[in-house]
Design an enzyme around this catalytic site. Structure first.
Site, PDB file in Angstrom:
ATOM      1  N   LYS A 227     -35.578 -33.334 -28.349  1.00 35.71           N
ATOM      2  CA  LYS A 227     -35.238 -33.497 -30.507  1.00 35.71           C
ATOM      3  C   LYS A 227     -35.570 -32.413 -30.902  1.00 35.71           C
ATOM      4  O   LYS A 227     -34.652 -31.215 -31.513  1.00 35.71           O
ATOM      5  CB  LYS A 227     -36.285 -33.824 -31.457  1.00 35.71           C
ATOM      6  CG  LYS A 227     -35.884 -35.970 -30.409  1.00 35.71           C
ATOM      7  CD  LYS A 227     -36.940 -36.490 -31.265  1.00 35.71           C
ATOM      8  CE  LYS A 227     -38.235 -36.873 -31.790  1.00 35.71           C
ATOM      9  NZ  LYS A 227     -39.081 -37.129 -30.056  1.00 35.71           N
TER      10      LYS A 227
ATOM     11  N   ARG B 239     -44.312 -29.925 -19.643  1.00 34.36           N
ATOM     12  CA  ARG B 239     -44.545 -28.949 -20.371  1.00 34.36           C
ATOM     13  C   ARG B 239     -45.629 -28.198 -20.342  1.00 34.36           C
ATOM     14  O   ARG B 239     -46.512 -28.390 -20.498  1.00 34.36           O
ATOM     15  CB  ARG B 239     -44.271 -29.666 -21.945  1.00 34.36           C
ATOM     16  CG  ARG B 239     -43.654 -28.938 -23.160  1.00 34.36           C
ATOM     17  CD  ARG B 239     -43.448 -29.984 -23.829  1.00 34.36           C
ATOM     18  NE  ARG B 239     -43.729 -30.698 -24.528  1.00 34.36           N
ATOM     19  CZ  ARG B 239     -43.525 -31.843 -25.696  1.00 34.36           C
ATOM     20  NH1 ARG B 239     -42.101 -31.317 -25.963  1.00 34.36           N
ATOM     21  NH2 ARG B 239     -44.156 -32.721 -26.269  1.00 34.36           N
TER      22      ARG B 239
END
Ligand code: ADP
Ligand code: ZN
Length: 206
Positions: free
Chosen positions: A13, A122
């Site tokens: 997103k 990440r």
């Protein structure tokens, strides 16, 4: 155009939001970014939010609803905006409907398996917020600015599992909620980044 990006944590997103906002010339409103900034600055909101965020839980509805209501009242939102990470509960969506007119909700879908891999791997740049995956890193510095890369507390494996659980229990019901209101458009978030971007623009009709 007033747009919402829905989807699980790690769906991309944030990355897509930056590109879409640049293309449409509208501000990106990320409640996650706003909360992390508040935490860094040590504001009362930031201090209150920290224990929820570090645990992978949602910050209480009243807190984020107030943040978004104030943000949408600012001048730069007059020509449209993109909400990234809000609403995340039906209560938040109901509150939002009271002070905003939403034109489209983009649901970016990715399987839990892929999300776990993306989130646990990440790394984010402390200096500029850029994000990377360990599998595509050489060294531990940001390619854009040379800043130090770290793993967000909430990207630790145990916390990732809680966040996915929270997503399925509290946020996924919004898919039905917005679908029933004719606003939902689904995009495959597992495809390469540029294809996903193209699919989002198409879904928005721009
Ligand atoms: P991600 O999409 O990777 O989960 P975000 O940066 O959007 O990350 O959010 C990080 C954390 O901030 C969430 O796990 C949650 O604790 C808090 N948060 C962000 N947006 C909301 C929201 N709308 N309602 C409640 N908590 C939120
Ligand atoms: Zn950087």
């Amino acid at each position: 155009m007033n747009v919402i990006f829905l989807g699980p944590p790690g769906a991309g997103k944030g990355t897509q939001a930056v590109r879409v906002c640049e293309r449409l010339g509208i501000p990106q409103i990320s409640t996650g970014d706003i909360l992390r900034r508040a935490m860094k600055e040590g504001t009362p909101t930031g201090l209150a939010a920290k224990r929820y965020i570090d645990a992978g839980a949602l910050v209480p509805d009243e807190v984020v609803i107030d943040i978004v209501r104030e943000r949408l009242a600012m001048d730069d939102c007059k020509g449209g905006y993109l909400l990234d990470g809000f609403p995340r509960t039906v209560q938040q969506a109901e509150a939002l409907a009271g002070f905003a007119d939403i034109d489209a909700v983009i649901d970016i879908e990715v399987s839990d398996e892929k999300l776990t891999e993306r989130l646990s791997g990440r790394r984010v740049c402390l200096a500029c917020g850029g994000t990377y995956h360990v599998s595509r890193l050489n060294g531990n510095v940001c390619e854009k600015c040379g800043g130090e890369l770290i793993q967000r507390n909430d990207d630790k494996p145990e916390t990732v599992l809680s966040r996915l659980k929270v997503y399925h229990e509290q946020t996924a019901p919004l898919i039905e909620w917005y679908s029933a209101r004719g606003l939902l458009r689904t995009v495959d978030g597992a495809q390469p980044m540029d294809d996903c971007f193209a699919a989002i623009l198409k879904a928005l009709g721009v």
